[in-house]
Design a protein around this motif. Structure first.
Motif, PDB file in Angstrom:
ATOM      1  N   LEU A  64      49.313  37.061  43.801  1.00 37.52           N
ATOM      2  CA  LEU A  64      49.772  38.181  43.658  1.00 37.52           C
ATOM      3  C   LEU A  64      47.755  38.160  43.827  1.00 37.52           C
ATOM      4  O   LEU A  64      47.333  37.898  42.703  1.00 37.52           O
ATOM      5  CB  LEU A  64      49.760  39.019  42.790  1.00 37.52           C
ATOM      6  CG  LEU A  64      49.153  40.622  42.463  1.00 37.52           C
ATOM      7  CD1 LEU A  64      50.214  41.204  43.325  1.00 37.52           C
ATOM      8  CD2 LEU A  64      49.882  41.284  40.512  1.00 37.52           C
ATOM      9  N   ALA A  65      47.407  39.212  44.659  1.00 42.43           N
ATOM     10  CA  ALA A  65      45.779  39.269  44.004  1.00 42.43           C
ATOM     11  C   ALA A  65      45.562  40.988  43.848  1.00 42.43           C
ATOM     12  O   ALA A  65      45.979  41.332  44.219  1.00 42.43           O
ATOM     13  CB  ALA A  65      44.946  39.061  46.017  1.00 42.43           C
ATOM     14  N   LEU A  66      44.303  40.561  43.089  1.00 42.96           N
ATOM     15  CA  LEU A  66      43.771  41.758  42.169  1.00 42.96           C
ATOM     16  C   LEU A  66      43.110  42.228  42.346  1.00 42.96           C
ATOM     17  O   LEU A  66      42.451  41.388  42.868  1.00 42.96           O
ATOM     18  CB  LEU A  66      43.675  42.185  41.119  1.00 42.96           C
ATOM     19  CG  LEU A  66      43.773  43.062  39.968  1.00 42.96           C
ATOM     20  CD1 LEU A  66      44.628  44.525  40.248  1.00 42.96           C
ATOM     21  CD2 LEU A  66      43.787  42.655  38.138  1.00 42.96           C
ATOM     22  N   ILE A  67      42.678  43.000  43.263  1.00 42.02           N
ATOM     23  CA  ILE A  67      41.360  43.855  44.276  1.00 42.02           C
ATOM     24  C   ILE A  67      40.863  44.560  44.050  1.00 42.02           C
ATOM     25  O   ILE A  67      41.309  46.286  43.472  1.00 42.02           O
ATOM     26  CB  ILE A  67      41.364  43.541  45.355  1.00 42.02           C
ATOM     27  CG1 ILE A  67      41.739  44.297  46.304  1.00 42.02           C
ATOM     28  CG2 ILE A  67      41.444  42.478  46.040  1.00 42.02           C
ATOM     29  CD1 ILE A  67      41.718  44.525  48.209  1.00 42.02           C
ATOM     30  N   GLY A  68      39.553  44.800  43.744  1.00 35.58           N
ATOM     31  CA  GLY A  68      39.182  46.509  43.867  1.00 35.58           C
ATOM     32  C   GLY A  68      37.596  47.123  43.634  1.00 35.58           C
ATOM     33  O   GLY A  68      36.529  46.189  43.160  1.00 35.58           O
ATOM     34  N   PRO A  69      37.101  47.611  43.331  1.00 31.80           N
ATOM     35  CA  PRO A  69      35.376  47.842  43.497  1.00 31.80           C
ATOM     36  C   PRO A  69      34.757  47.735  41.864  1.00 31.80           C
ATOM     37  O   PRO A  69      36.124  47.684  41.446  1.00 31.80           O
ATOM     38  CB  PRO A  69      34.911  49.633  43.920  1.00 31.80           C
ATOM     39  CG  PRO A  69      36.552  49.541  43.575  1.00 31.80           C
ATOM     40  CD  PRO A  69      37.434  49.094  43.846  1.00 31.80           C
ATOM     41  N   ASN A  70      33.554  47.023  41.651  1.00 31.68           N
ATOM     42  CA  ASN A  70      32.887  46.467  40.545  1.00 31.68           C
ATOM     43  C   ASN A  70      33.193  47.940  39.607  1.00 31.68           C
ATOM     44  O   ASN A  70      32.964  49.152  39.746  1.00 31.68           O
ATOM     45  CB  ASN A  70      31.656  46.508  40.605  1.00 31.68           C
ATOM     46  CG  ASN A  70      31.954  45.290  41.470  1.00 31.68           C
ATOM     47  OD1 ASN A  70      32.421  43.861  41.098  1.00 31.68           O
ATOM     48  ND2 ASN A  70      30.557  45.109  41.841  1.00 31.68           N
ATOM     49  N   GLY A  71      33.832  47.504  38.549  1.00 29.83           N
ATOM     50  CA  GLY A  71      34.499  48.761  37.411  1.00 29.83           C
ATOM     51  C   GLY A  71      35.875  49.177  38.004  1.00 29.83           C
ATOM     52  O   GLY A  71      36.008  50.431  36.855  1.00 29.83           O
ATOM     53  N   ALA A  72      36.422  48.967  38.859  1.00 30.87           N
ATOM     54  CA  ALA A  72      37.824  49.101  38.511  1.00 30.87           C
ATOM     55  C   ALA A  72      38.907  48.918  38.031  1.00 30.87           C
ATOM     56  O   ALA A  72      39.536  49.330  37.205  1.00 30.87           O
ATOM     57  CB  ALA A  72      38.222  48.378  39.710  1.00 30.87           C
TER      58      ALA A  72
END
Length: 248
Positions: free
Chosen positions: A33-41
């Protein structure tokens, strides 16, 4: 397939800042599982909640079917949860093999026997060398970590985590700061992780994410924006707007 990690409705605030908002996901044996998102997410905050570095304001965590929400980081490690950090936490002056041996010593519950030397346990020394060989680091067994390239230090961190024989492994940006020349070795190490190990990875390198993950969770402003297969995430217009960018 048995569930190894269940995260339900995790919330975390720092004063008036709402960092994670009712985050839920599950990991089964063999999941990537990859957890991604913008900086500060809220990605690292979430992993800190799961690993026990931070206490959650709301929500629950189950590991192997057992509630670990109120347990310490050390207790969670003993129950099968290991992690690496965004910034290396290795002892700079200690030889590589000795650091692996110390992790094995702790795993076996031998650290309380202060009168016994690690050298009194040849099977642990053999296991440490086998782990180093698995990551292509055996030639550096006697080398202090401060004398190694940063990419090699990241590999040592993974070896230390696997020394604990985890069921769930959390990797916080393993490629951060790694030169491109060392990236191939790290990718190979990721591919060689035990097939029954459940892995959650935070990573900004999208090539790695889409190559490694069989599922992706996208965080935005602390909440789950999307959860699906790599192909579903790639095609999701909300994700493209929030993080991946619209096509030209």
């Amino acid at each position: 397939m048995s569930l190894l990690l269940e995260v339900e409705g995790l919330d975390k605030r720092f004063g008036g800042l709402h960092v994670t908002r009712s985050v839920s996901f599950r990991l089964a044996a063999g999941d990537r599982l990859a957890l991604i998102g913008p900086n500060g997410a809220g990605k690292t905050t979430l992993v800190n909640q799961v690993s026990g570095v931070l206490r959650s304001d709301k929500g629950g965590i189950r590991l192997g079917g057992k509630d670990v929400t109120g347990l310490s980081q050390a207790r969670r490690v003993r129950m099968g949860l290991a992690r690496t950090f965004q910034i290396t936490t290795l002892a700079p002056h200690l030889p590589v093999q000795r650091q692996i041996e110390m992790a094995l010593f702790e795993r076996e519950g031998l650290s309380a026997r202060a009168w016994r030397s690690i050298d009194d346990y040849p099977r642990l020394q053999d296991e440490a060398r086998a782990l180093l060989g698995r990551f292509g680091l055996l030639a550096h067994a006697a080398t202090p970590t401060e004398d190694l390239a940063y990419g090699e230090q990241r590999l040592i961190e993974m070896a230390l985590a696997l020394a604990l024989r985890p069921k769930v492994l959390l990797l916080d940006e393993p490629m951060a700061g790694v030169p491109k020349g060392d990236g191939t070795r790290l990718l190979s190490a990721l591919d060689a992780l035990p097939k029954d190990l459940a892995v959650l990875i935070i990573e900004h390198d999208m090539d790695l994410v889409f190559r490694f993950a069989n599922r992706i969770v996208v965080l935005a402003e602390g909440a789950v924006l999307a959860d699906g297969s790599p192909d579903q995430i790639r095609r999701d217009p909300r994700v493209r707007a929030a993080y991946l960018g619209h096509p030209a």
